[in-house]
Write an enzyme that holds these catalytic residues in place. Structure first.
Site, short mmCIF file in Angstrom:
data_model
loop_
_atom_site.label_atom_id
_atom_site.label_comp_id
_atom_site.label_asym_id
_atom_site.label_seq_id
_atom_site.Cartn_x
_atom_site.Cartn_y
_atom_site.Cartn_z
N ARG A 81 0.86 -1.18 0.00
CA ARG A 81 0.00 0.00 0.00
C ARG A 81 0.90 1.24 0.00
O ARG A 81 1.70 1.42 0.93
CB ARG A 81 -0.91 -0.01 1.23
CG ARG A 81 -1.71 1.24 1.32
CD ARG A 81 -2.77 1.24 2.40
NE ARG A 81 -3.41 2.53 2.34
CZ ARG A 81 -3.50 3.39 3.34
NH1 ARG A 81 -3.06 3.07 4.54
NH2 ARG A 81 -4.06 4.56 3.16
N GLU A 106 -7.82 8.26 5.81
CA GLU A 106 -8.16 8.89 7.09
C GLU A 106 -8.70 10.31 6.96
O GLU A 106 -8.05 11.29 7.39
CB GLU A 106 -6.93 8.88 8.02
CG GLU A 106 -6.44 7.49 8.35
CD GLU A 106 -5.14 7.48 9.16
OE1 GLU A 106 -4.46 8.52 9.21
OE2 GLU A 106 -4.81 6.45 9.74
N TYR A 144 -4.78 1.86 15.68
CA TYR A 144 -3.57 2.00 16.51
C TYR A 144 -3.86 1.83 17.99
O TYR A 144 -3.10 1.23 18.72
CB TYR A 144 -2.92 3.36 16.27
CG TYR A 144 -2.27 3.45 14.91
CD1 TYR A 144 -0.98 2.99 14.70
CD2 TYR A 144 -2.97 3.94 13.82
CE1 TYR A 144 -0.39 3.03 13.44
CE2 TYR A 144 -2.39 3.98 12.55
CZ TYR A 144 -1.10 3.53 12.38
OH TYR A 144 -0.52 3.56 11.13
N GLU A 164 -3.57 -0.19 8.06
CA GLU A 164 -2.45 0.30 8.87
C GLU A 164 -2.61 -0.24 10.27
O GLU A 164 -3.73 -0.21 10.83
CB GLU A 164 -2.42 1.84 8.98
CG GLU A 164 -1.96 2.56 7.76
CD GLU A 164 -1.95 4.08 7.96
OE1 GLU A 164 -1.76 4.55 9.10
OE2 GLU A 164 -2.15 4.78 6.95
N ASN A 183 -7.82 1.44 9.64
CA ASN A 183 -6.54 1.66 10.33
C ASN A 183 -6.80 1.62 11.82
O ASN A 183 -7.75 2.26 12.30
CB ASN A 183 -5.93 3.02 9.97
CG ASN A 183 -5.49 3.09 8.52
OD1 ASN A 183 -5.52 2.09 7.81
ND2 ASN A 183 -5.08 4.26 8.08
N HIS A 189 -3.21 10.82 0.27
CA HIS A 189 -2.70 10.64 1.63
C HIS A 189 -2.04 11.96 2.03
O HIS A 189 -0.85 12.04 2.28
CB HIS A 189 -1.73 9.46 1.68
CG HIS A 189 -1.45 8.92 3.04
ND1 HIS A 189 -1.56 7.58 3.37
CD2 HIS A 189 -1.04 9.52 4.18
CE1 HIS A 189 -1.22 7.38 4.63
NE2 HIS A 189 -0.89 8.56 5.17
#
Ligand code: IFM
Length: 455
Positions: A77, A166, A301, A357, A299, A121
Site C-alpha cells: 500500500r 483517514e 492503533y 495500517e 486503520n 494521503h
C-alpha cells in the site's frame, strides 16, 4: 484454519505514503504540496525536519521493493503524490511524475506484489490550497480530474484502489486542531472539509469504476473505539461524543447515506453549526457519498478513554497508566482492534475489510552486533494479529493486513523522531537496516501463521 493460521490467500502487506517516504520534492516537475509549505514554517515540525529527502524512496524504490520481496509480502500500500501528477493540482498532466508510479507498479507486479495505491494521503497541491483547498466545493471536480489522470495510466495493471486515507485526520488535525497542514483551527470549516472529502470519494469511486473495469475500490478510515473512564452518565456521554466525532461521522455517510444526528447536535451546541442544518450538503450528495464500496480499509492503533472535562466538554485523551504506551503516547490495546473489526462488520457490513495500517512507534538502538532488537514492536504486532484473527474466526470478512510502516519515515508534525518502521534508515547513508520485527513479520507472511515471539 489451525490455531494461529490465517486463511489461504490472506494478504500480507506493508504500507507507506508518498509525502512520508519519497523525498525528491522538487524533482521531475513535481509541484509544491501543502506539507512542503507547512514543514518549511519554523515550529511546525517538532524536530525541525522537512520531507524534502525523507527516505529517498523516489530514488531507492527498486531496493525498497526488494525489501518487500525479502519479507514475502503479497501486497504494497503506497500513495500517489497529487503534485507529481498535476503540479498545479489541475490542468497539465506531468507525465514524468506518472512514469515513476508506472515503473513502480511494473516492478511490484514482476515481484508478485499487488499494488494498493491510495490517491490522497494528505499531500494536496499547494496551488489548490491557495484556491480554498478542501474547504471549497470546487475541489471535488479537481479530485476526479486527478483520479482520472492516474487511473488512465495505471488502470490497465492496478485493480485495487483507495480514494482517501483517514479523512478524520485531514479534517480535524489539518483544519480544526491545526497541527497538520494546512494548519487551520476552524471547526466549522473542518465540517465542510470532511463533507467535501467524502463527496469527492463518492465521485472518484464512480469514476474509477468507469475507467477500470473490475476495479476494487475502497476508502481508508482510522477507527478508534471510545471507552468511558467510569460508567457515570457524563463519561458515557463523553465516549458517545468521541465515537460520533471520530468514527460515525465518516462511517455513517459512507454506509448509511446520512450524518449522525447526535453529532450534528453536539456541533450545534458547541457553536460549530448555526442550526441543525448542514449548509454544505446539497441535494444528491449523500447518495453519491454512499456509493457501494468493494472494501473498507480500517486503520487501527489504539483506543481512546473518555471523561467529561471541567468545562463540561469531553477531555481529548486520557492515558490509562496501567497499560503500556508507545512513543506516540498511544495505549497498547489489542482488544480494540478486535472490537473495531466486529463493530464495523456488525454496524456497517462492508463486503470486505483490510487492515490498512497497524503498528507502533518505538525507538530501539542498533546493537553492537548490528541488529535492532525491537521486541516491543514484535509483541505489538503479534497481539494485534491474534486479535484480528479472532475477529476473522467469528466471521468478519478480513482479507488482508498491512503493517505500518515498511520504513521509519517522516511522521508528519513529529518529524523523524517517531519510528514505526520494520526497517530503520541510516541517517547519513540512507541505507535500510532490518529490525528484528522485519524478520518476524517476514516469517508471518511466509507461513501465514502468527507465532509467539521468542523474547
Ligand atoms: O504515519 C501515519 C500515517 O500517515 C497515517 N496513519 C497514522 C500513521 C501513524 O501516525
Amino acid at each position: 484454519m489451525g490455531e494461529n493460521k490465517f486463511p489461504r490467500g490472506f494478504l500480507w502487506g506493508g504500507a507507506t505514503s508518498s509525502q512520508q517516504i519519497e523525498g525528491a520534492t522538487r524533482e521531475d516537475g513535481r509541484g509544491k504540496s501543502i506539507w512542503d509549505t507547512f514543514a518549511a514554517i519554523e515550529g511546525n515540525i517538532e524536530d525541525g525536519s522537512t520531507p524534502e529527502v525523507a527516505c529517498d524512496h523516489y530514488h531507492r524504490w527498486r531496493e525498497d521493493i526488494d525489501l518487500m520481496s525479502g519479507l514475502n509480502l503479497g501486497a504494497y500500500r503506497f500513495s500517489i503524490a497529487w503534485p507529481r501528477v498535476l503540479p498545479n493540482g489541475s490542468g497539465q498532466v506531468n507525465s514524468t511524475g506518472l512514469d515513476f508510479y508506472d515503473a513502480l507498479v511494473d516492478k511490484l507486479l514482476e515481484a508478485g506484489i499487488q499494488p494498493f495505491p491510495t490517491l490522497y494521503h494528505w499531500d494536496l497541491p499547494q496551488s489548490l490550497q491557495d484556491q480554498g483547498g478542501w474547504a471549497s466545493r470546487e475541489i471535488i471536480a479537481r479530485f476526479v480530474e486527478y483520479s482520472q489522470a492516474v487511473t488512465r495510466r495505471l488502470g490497465d495493471r492496478v485493480q485495487n484502489w483507495v480514494t482517501h486515507n483517514e479523512p478524520w485526520c485531514i479534517a480535524t488535525l489539518g483544519h480544526e486542531e491545526g497541527c497538520h497542514a494546512p494548519g487551520h483551527k476552524n471547526p466549522t470549516e473542518s465540517l465542510a472539509v470532511a463533507h467535501h472529502l467524502l463527496l469527492s470519494h463518492g465521485h472518484a469511486v464512480q469514476s474509477i469504476r468507469q475507467e477500470v473495469p473490475g476495479a476494487q475500490v475502497g476508502i481508508v478510515n482510522i477507527h478508534c473505539p471510545a471507552h468511558p473512564l467510569t460508567l457515570s452518565p457524563d463519561d458515557l456521554n463523553a465516549a458517545r461524543w468521541f465515537d460520533g466525532f471520530f468514527n460515525r461521522w465518516y462511517l455513517d455517510p459512507i454506509f448509511k447515506g446520512k450524518y449522525p444526528e447526535d453529532v450534528i447536535e453536539d456541533r450545534r451546541a458547541a457553536g460549530h453549526l448555526t442550526s441543525g442544518e448542514l449548509p454544505f450538503v446539497k441535494d444528491g450528495d449523500m447518495a453519491i457519498i454512499s456509493t457501494h464500496l468493494d472494501f473498507l480499509g480500517l486503520n487501527y492503533y489504539s483506543r481512546s478513554v473518555q471523561q467529561k472535562g471541567p468545562d463540561g466538554n469531553p477531555l481529548p485523551h486520557i492515558p490509562v497508566p496501567e497499560n503500556e504506551l508507545t512513543d506516540m503516547g498511544w495505549e497498547v490495546f489489542p482488544e480494540g482492534l478486535y472490537d473495531s473489526l466486529k463493530r464495523v462488520h456488525h454496524d456497517y457490513n462492508p463486503p470486505q475489510i483490510y487492515i490498512m495500517e497497524n503498528g507502533a512507534a518505538y525507538d530501539d538502538p542498533i546493537s553492537p552486533d548490528g541488529s535492532i532488537k525491537d521486541d516491543r514492536r514484535i509483541t505489538y504486532y503479534q497481539q494485534h494479529l491474534l486479535a484480528a484473527q479472532r475477529a476473522l474466526l467469528e466471521g468478519v470478512p478480513l482479507k488482508g493486513y498491512f503493517a505500518w510502516s515498511l520504513l521509519d519515515n517522516f511522521e508528519w508534525g513529529l518529524g523523524f523522531a517517531k519510528k514505526f518502521g520494520l526497517f530503520a534508515m541510516d541517517k547519513t547513508t540512507g541505507n535500510r537496516i532490518p529490525k528484528n520485527s522485519a524478520y518476524w513479520y517476514g516469517n508471518v507472511a511466509a507461513t501465514n501463521t502468527v507465532d509467539a515471539p521468542h523474547l
